[in-house]
Design a protein around this motif. Structure first.
Motif, PDB file in Angstrom:
ATOM      1  N   ASP B 166       0.848  -1.192   0.000  1.00 39.16           N
ATOM      2  CA  ASP B 166       0.000   0.000   0.000  1.00 39.16           C
ATOM      3  C   ASP B 166       0.884   1.242   0.000  1.00 39.16           C
ATOM      4  O   ASP B 166       1.843   1.338   0.783  1.00 39.16           O
ATOM      5  CB  ASP B 166      -0.893   0.033   1.247  1.00 39.16           C
ATOM      6  CG  ASP B 166      -2.032  -0.988   1.159  1.00 39.16           C
ATOM      7  OD1 ASP B 166      -2.227  -1.583   0.076  1.00 39.16           O
ATOM      8  OD2 ASP B 166      -2.702  -1.192   2.191  1.00 39.16           O
ATOM      9  N   ALA B 167       0.559   2.194  -0.832  1.00 35.34           N
ATOM     10  CA  ALA B 167       1.306   3.450  -0.854  1.00 35.34           C
ATOM     11  C   ALA B 167       1.152   4.157   0.490  1.00 35.34           C
ATOM     12  O   ALA B 167       0.072   4.127   1.088  1.00 35.34           O
ATOM     13  CB  ALA B 167       0.783   4.342  -1.980  1.00 35.34           C
ATOM     14  N   PRO B 168       2.217   4.773   0.983  1.00 32.87           N
ATOM     15  CA  PRO B 168       2.079   5.523   2.237  1.00 32.87           C
ATOM     16  C   PRO B 168       1.093   6.678   2.058  1.00 32.87           C
ATOM     17  O   PRO B 168       0.961   7.233   0.965  1.00 32.87           O
ATOM     18  CB  PRO B 168       3.490   6.027   2.510  1.00 32.87           C
ATOM     19  CG  PRO B 168       4.218   5.945   1.217  1.00 32.87           C
ATOM     20  CD  PRO B 168       3.568   4.858   0.415  1.00 32.87           C
ATOM     21  N   ASP B 169       0.389   7.011   3.141  1.00 37.02           N
ATOM     22  CA  ASP B 169      -0.665   8.022   3.069  1.00 37.02           C
ATOM     23  C   ASP B 169      -0.702   8.732   4.428  1.00 37.02           C
ATOM     24  O   ASP B 169      -1.342   8.265   5.368  1.00 37.02           O
ATOM     25  CB  ASP B 169      -1.997   7.317   2.756  1.00 37.02           C
ATOM     26  CG  ASP B 169      -3.161   8.290   2.636  1.00 37.02           C
ATOM     27  OD1 ASP B 169      -3.036   9.441   3.119  1.00 37.02           O
ATOM     28  OD2 ASP B 169      -4.193   7.889   2.070  1.00 37.02           O
ATOM     29  N   SER B 170       0.011   9.838   4.510  1.00 40.95           N
ATOM     30  CA  SER B 170       0.161  10.511   5.810  1.00 40.95           C
ATOM     31  C   SER B 170      -1.150  11.123   6.305  1.00 40.95           C
ATOM     32  O   SER B 170      -1.301  11.422   7.476  1.00 40.95           O
ATOM     33  CB  SER B 170       1.226  11.613   5.700  1.00 40.95           C
ATOM     34  OG  SER B 170       0.882  12.541   4.680  1.00 40.95           O
ATOM     35  N   TYR B 171      -2.116  11.268   5.418  1.00 46.21           N
ATOM     36  CA  TYR B 171      -3.388  11.900   5.770  1.00 46.21           C
ATOM     37  C   TYR B 171      -4.391  10.884   6.324  1.00 46.21           C
ATOM     38  O   TYR B 171      -5.037  11.126   7.340  1.00 46.21           O
ATOM     39  CB  TYR B 171      -3.940  12.593   4.525  1.00 46.21           C
ATOM     40  CG  TYR B 171      -5.256  13.305   4.685  1.00 46.21           C
ATOM     41  CD1 TYR B 171      -5.488  14.197   5.738  1.00 46.21           C
ATOM     42  CD2 TYR B 171      -6.265  13.120   3.728  1.00 46.21           C
ATOM     43  CE1 TYR B 171      -6.707  14.859   5.842  1.00 46.21           C
ATOM     44  CE2 TYR B 171      -7.464  13.786   3.826  1.00 46.21           C
ATOM     45  CZ  TYR B 171      -7.694  14.650   4.897  1.00 46.21           C
ATOM     46  OH  TYR B 171      -8.891  15.304   4.989  1.00 46.21           O
ATOM     47  N   ARG B 172      -4.490   9.743   5.653  1.00 45.69           N
ATOM     48  CA  ARG B 172      -5.515   8.765   6.052  1.00 45.69           C
ATOM     49  C   ARG B 172      -4.982   7.633   6.920  1.00 45.69           C
ATOM     50  O   ARG B 172      -5.741   6.932   7.577  1.00 45.69           O
ATOM     51  CB  ARG B 172      -6.181   8.156   4.813  1.00 45.69           C
ATOM     52  CG  ARG B 172      -7.077   9.128   4.095  1.00 45.69           C
ATOM     53  CD  ARG B 172      -7.845   8.447   2.971  1.00 45.69           C
ATOM     54  NE  ARG B 172      -8.804   9.372   2.418  1.00 45.69           N
ATOM     55  CZ  ARG B 172      -8.469  10.382   1.636  1.00 45.69           C
ATOM     56  NH1 ARG B 172      -7.222  10.578   1.307  1.00 45.69           N
ATOM     57  NH2 ARG B 172      -9.406  11.222   1.195  1.00 45.69           N
ATOM     58  N   ASN B 173      -3.682   7.423   6.839  1.00 41.99           N
ATOM     59  CA  ASN B 173      -3.115   6.262   7.515  1.00 41.99           C
ATOM     60  C   ASN B 173      -1.709   6.607   8.000  1.00 41.99           C
ATOM     61  O   ASN B 173      -0.728   6.091   7.478  1.00 41.99           O
ATOM     62  CB  ASN B 173      -3.093   5.083   6.529  1.00 41.99           C
ATOM     63  CG  ASN B 173      -2.607   3.803   7.165  1.00 41.99           C
ATOM     64  OD1 ASN B 173      -2.523   3.691   8.400  1.00 41.99           O
ATOM     65  ND2 ASN B 173      -2.253   2.838   6.343  1.00 41.99           N
ATOM     66  N   PRO B 174      -1.618   7.478   8.983  1.00 40.62           N
ATOM     67  CA  PRO B 174      -0.308   8.016   9.378  1.00 40.62           C
ATOM     68  C   PRO B 174       0.669   6.925   9.800  1.00 40.62           C
ATOM     69  O   PRO B 174       0.280   5.909  10.381  1.00 40.62           O
ATOM     70  CB  PRO B 174      -0.635   8.934  10.561  1.00 40.62           C
ATOM     71  CG  PRO B 174      -2.083   9.240  10.441  1.00 40.62           C
ATOM     72  CD  PRO B 174      -2.719   8.049   9.788  1.00 40.62           C
ATOM     73  N   ASP B 175       1.922   7.190   9.470  1.00 37.52           N
ATOM     74  CA  ASP B 175       3.014   6.252   9.753  1.00 37.52           C
ATOM     75  C   ASP B 175       4.237   7.129  10.024  1.00 37.52           C
ATOM     76  O   ASP B 175       5.181   7.146   9.242  1.00 37.52           O
ATOM     77  CB  ASP B 175       3.205   5.357   8.515  1.00 37.52           C
ATOM     78  CG  ASP B 175       4.349   4.371   8.643  1.00 37.52           C
ATOM     79  OD1 ASP B 175       4.821   4.137   9.778  1.00 37.52           O
ATOM     80  OD2 ASP B 175       4.784   3.848   7.592  1.00 37.52           O
ATOM     81  N   ASP B 177       6.931   7.364  11.707  1.00 37.97           N
ATOM     82  CA  ASP B 177       8.352   6.986  11.704  1.00 37.97           C
ATOM     83  C   ASP B 177       8.718   5.962  10.629  1.00 37.97           C
ATOM     84  O   ASP B 177       9.851   5.475  10.597  1.00 37.97           O
ATOM     85  CB  ASP B 177       8.762   6.459  13.090  1.00 37.97           C
ATOM     86  CG  ASP B 177       7.949   5.232  13.486  1.00 37.97           C
ATOM     87  OD1 ASP B 177       7.120   4.768  12.667  1.00 37.97           O
ATOM     88  OD2 ASP B 177       8.136   4.744  14.618  1.00 37.97           O
ATOM     89  N   GLY B 178       7.756   5.655   9.765  1.00 39.16           N
ATOM     90  CA  GLY B 178       8.066   4.774   8.640  1.00 39.16           C
ATOM     91  C   GLY B 178       8.131   3.298   8.984  1.00 39.16           C
ATOM     92  O   GLY B 178       8.480   2.483   8.114  1.00 39.16           O
ATOM     93  N   THR B 179       7.771   2.925  10.187  1.00 38.65           N
ATOM     94  CA  THR B 179       7.900   1.504  10.555  1.00 38.65           C
ATOM     95  C   THR B 179       6.760   0.657   9.982  1.00 38.65           C
ATOM     96  O   THR B 179       6.951  -0.523   9.693  1.00 38.65           O
ATOM     97  CB  THR B 179       7.941   1.331  12.086  1.00 38.65           C
ATOM     98  OG1 THR B 179       6.833   2.040  12.668  1.00 38.65           O
ATOM     99  CG2 THR B 179       9.234   1.894  12.662  1.00 38.65           C
ATOM    100  N   LYS B 180       5.585   1.276   9.791  1.00 36.24           N
ATOM    101  CA  LYS B 180       4.492   0.515   9.179  1.00 36.24           C
ATOM    102  C   LYS B 180       4.827   0.180   7.721  1.00 36.24           C
ATOM    103  O   LYS B 180       4.599  -0.941   7.256  1.00 36.24           O
ATOM    104  CB  LYS B 180       3.168   1.301   9.245  1.00 36.24           C
ATOM    105  CG  LYS B 180       2.536   1.191  10.624  1.00 36.24           C
ATOM    106  CD  LYS B 180       1.212   1.865  10.901  1.00 36.24           C
ATOM    107  CE  LYS B 180       0.342   2.464   9.882  1.00 36.24           C
ATOM    108  NZ  LYS B 180      -0.826   3.158  10.509  1.00 36.24           N
ATOM    109  N   PHE B 181       5.375   1.165   7.030  1.00 34.73           N
ATOM    110  CA  PHE B 181       5.744   0.923   5.628  1.00 34.73           C
ATOM    111  C   PHE B 181       6.832  -0.147   5.551  1.00 34.73           C
ATOM    112  O   PHE B 181       6.765  -1.067   4.726  1.00 34.73           O
ATOM    113  CB  PHE B 181       6.207   2.223   4.964  1.00 34.73           C
ATOM    114  CG  PHE B 181       6.440   2.102   3.485  1.00 34.73           C
ATOM    115  CD1 PHE B 181       5.382   1.964   2.599  1.00 34.73           C
ATOM    116  CD2 PHE B 181       7.728   2.118   2.960  1.00 34.73           C
ATOM    117  CE1 PHE B 181       5.594   1.844   1.218  1.00 34.73           C
ATOM    118  CE2 PHE B 181       7.952   2.003   1.585  1.00 34.73           C
ATOM    119  CZ  PHE B 181       6.884   1.866   0.719  1.00 34.73           C
ATOM    120  N   ALA B 182       7.818  -0.029   6.448  1.00 34.45           N
ATOM    121  CA  ALA B 182       8.898  -1.026   6.467  1.00 34.45           C
ATOM    122  C   ALA B 182       8.346  -2.424   6.731  1.00 34.45           C
ATOM    123  O   ALA B 182       8.774  -3.408   6.107  1.00 34.45           O
ATOM    124  CB  ALA B 182       9.935  -0.652   7.522  1.00 34.45           C
ATOM    125  N   ALA B 183       7.365  -2.516   7.622  1.00 36.05           N
ATOM    126  CA  ALA B 183       6.788  -3.825   7.933  1.00 36.05           C
ATOM    127  C   ALA B 183       6.018  -4.383   6.729  1.00 36.05           C
ATOM    128  O   ALA B 183       6.059  -5.596   6.451  1.00 36.05           O
ATOM    129  CB  ALA B 183       5.856  -3.710   9.146  1.00 36.05           C
TER     130      ALA B 183
END
Lengths: 428, 428
Positions: B166-175, B177-183
């Motif tokens: 899933d593309a990162p989305d700082s508005y709808r699905n904040p992450d 420190d980037g750890t959700k994307f890394a996971a």
């Protein structure tokens, strides 16, 4: 900055990495070009008998002017309306069979061939591709598989879809009516079908320039085209080298060879060195590829590229450079045959228009390739001020493929020089 | 020739085939550009708030002059020695981490990404690639697979090697420190390994421009890079959009995101619209790719392309356009936040430097995308003389990405115009 030759060689290795080939044992440092002439950094002048990209001459004024004027006016992508891409697509398709009526513009011949193979897959539903074993059709992951002699060591397993036939060779393995080649293609089609891959397309340069431009009568590809069509496959003609009047008898080599391709791909000389490639196909094939897929090429068909490409096509048409290629090419082959009568190292003379050359052999009876000698001749010619190269499966054919503005006088200079070099270059 | 707008549209369909998108319900017929300005065939002037390719301004004099002068002097391939390609490779690598020290020049970003994926396969021996589900990395058979929203209907089975996060989305699905994307990346790495494909590379734009340029703190990609390296894979940063100072804080967005890629790929703005792409990597990776394979690109790194690319880089450096992007971008986001206070359709304002925009929602609480309204705003802005676009997964983010010579005054004009359009465009 201005580097010495040794610094240029060292910096290439450092900044570009290994295996970035240059021509010649003593590489040339070219700094200037005009028409059929090139100059090196020491002011030495060379007759360019090799470069097909500057098809209307190095730094052709009409093309340079088109690039400079359009670059100063507007250069943007094709998601806005602009006449440039349409003017070029119209002018290009006007030169072709009625079935070749829609164009897709890219930046390189590689990109064009990459799309052409996908068009074949889209229409046939198959993936099996056939090419000759001594050709080159580009550098993407997909089309680099078409070059048996220089396949990337990696390529996402795409090699499974490619099969090869022996390149035609009119000197060592004559096939005057093209039926042997057609049978070889039929055999690989059957192999693709038997493997479950199925047959999608044959990709060929219709004049087989990389293969050593074998001498074939006009219409020679007809039996091959029949085999391809009977099997439901695509005939893709890669005219990156053979197109735009190179052969002197037709603007397109597929016309000379008696066929109409399903997809015609173009590149190198299309805009005289400005990065332009493209393809032309039927409306039906274009729709099959584009349906559900928005192919977009940021730079493809931009106003500058379109202006440059149109200037090249108009220059070829208005100066009748196809006819020039025919006249100069006939004179050149006559001069080459005179040298053949004088030097028995020349085993065969062949070509058409401004792609011609001579195959060098150690023995005319055995036709043993004189590959090392050919290399020495090329390097000696470079020292005499003539840029040319070699090609073919045995790397023993002189490859002479100058800009189409090459004149009878230029040809005479070249063969006077070659006479001297053949006289003075030791055979052992 | 000069066609009417309806003839332009009809001729595009006839000569280029279906599905060749234009921007806007009422496409613009652009004929001239200068700096941040475009003119249509009726003499109407538009403020270009969208085009990143002309990074140093439409028809930038220094770039046009470099192209015109070099085109009139020499344009040939890189098998002869020439300073141009080396001057550019040196200037480019000088701006990068010491490990990014060798360059390969192509004509498009697509060609660069196509090589980058093969480099990852060459070094890792694996083929599994990961990208986000809302991105674009080019149009070859191989790299077109990276775009989940626009995959060709055919592609020689290459889709088997691609997995998406899933593309990162700082508005709808904040992450933050980037750890959700890394996971999420780790999960797809594991899936590649489990399938037997193995993991070769993650390909990302470090500022996620196509995905809607989520707001992330500097260093955000570090956890992801660790996951990728721990798995033995390549981090390929595609900076076709994010590079050359776009984000205003760094010349390269990967610096901003705290990582050094294994391969950095470049394209669009590299030569201000002249067809140039390329990549930079380590000497070891370059050698792994080129060993045994003579990659050659006829137009790549030619003297004209190199001169154009060097002029662009020097223009960015000498005019300090990265700093200009920062200053103007901060002003622009302040103006956008003022509009957000005034219009509740603006749900989020974000960006960095001269990539910024606003996400339009029907309801700030539910964040329901106002996609149709965004489309009406874009079309209304075009009628008011402002060229911009929309992007993101929901096509509801205004995408503002002007040439880097965009000024504070230009930003004020843009937001005065947007104020009017937001006031006058009906929500239903």
């Amino acid at each position: 900055m201005t580097r010495t030759k040794s610094d240029l060689i060292a910096d290439r290795k450092r900044l570009l990495g290994p295996n970035v080939a240059t021509f010649y044992d003593d590489p040339v440092h070219i700094v200037k070009g005009e028409g059929v002439w090139l100059w090196d950094a020491d002011g030495r002048k060379y007759l360019d008998c090799y470069n097909n990209v500057p098809v209307v001459g190095h730094c052709n004024a009409r093309v340079v002017d088109a690039i400079a004027r359009q670059s100063a006016t507007l250069n943007t992508h094709t998601r806005y309306l602009h006449d440039g891409i349409l003017d070029y697509a119209e002018a290009l398709t006007d030169t072709l069979d009625d079935s070749l009526n829609t164009a897709l513009l890219t930046c390189t011949g590689s990109e064009a061939n990459d799309v052409a193979l996908r068009m074949a897959e889209a229409v046939t539903g198959k993936r099996g591709i056939i090419a000759t074993d001594a050709t080159y059709h580009g550098n993407t992951a997909l089309v680099s598989q078409l070059s048996k002699s220089n396949v990337p060591t990696v390529g996402f397993g795409l090699d499974q879809y490619f099969r090869f036939v022996d390149a035609p060779d009119s000197y060592r393995n004559p096939d005057p009516d093209g039926t042997k080649f057609a049978a070889a293609v039929a055999e690989q089609i059957a192999a693709h079908e038997a493997s479950g891959t199925g047959f999608a397309a044959l990709v060929v340069c219709p004049y087989f320039l990389n293969e050593g431009f074998p001498n074939h009568p006009d219409g020679w590809l007809k039996p091959t085209a029949k085999v391809v069509r009977d099997a439901g496959g695509f005939l893709i003609c890669d005219e990156v080298q053979s197109g735009f009047g190179r052969t002197g008898t037709h603007l397109w080599a597929h016309e000379k060879m008696g066929v109409v391709p399903d997809v015609l791909t173009l590149g190198k000389p299309m805009a005289n060195g400005h990065p332009v490639g493209g393809l032309v196909t039927s409306a039906e094939t274009m729709a099959a590829f584009r349906s559900g897929y928005r192919y977009f090429n940021t730079f493809g068909g931009n106003p500058v590229s379109s202006a440059a490409a149109l200037a090249v096509l108009r220059e070829i048409q208005e100066r009748d450079l196809v006819e020039n290629a025919r006249v100069v090419g006939e004179h050149a082959q006559a001069r080459l045959r005179d040298l053949m009568a004088k030097y028995d190292v020349i085993g065969d003379v062949r070509g058409s228009g401004l792609i011609f050359g001579a195959e060098m052999v150690t023995d005319r009876a055995t036709k043993e390739p004189a590959s090392a000698y050919t290399d020495r001749v090329i390097n000696a010619m470079r020292q005499e001020g003539f840029i040319l190269s070699k090609l073919g499966r045995h790397k023993n054919a002189l490859k002479i493929r100058p800009p189409l503005v090459f004149s009878v006088d230029n040809a005479d200079m070249l063969f006077d020089g070659l006479d001297t070099v053949l006289r003075d270059t030791p055979r052992e």
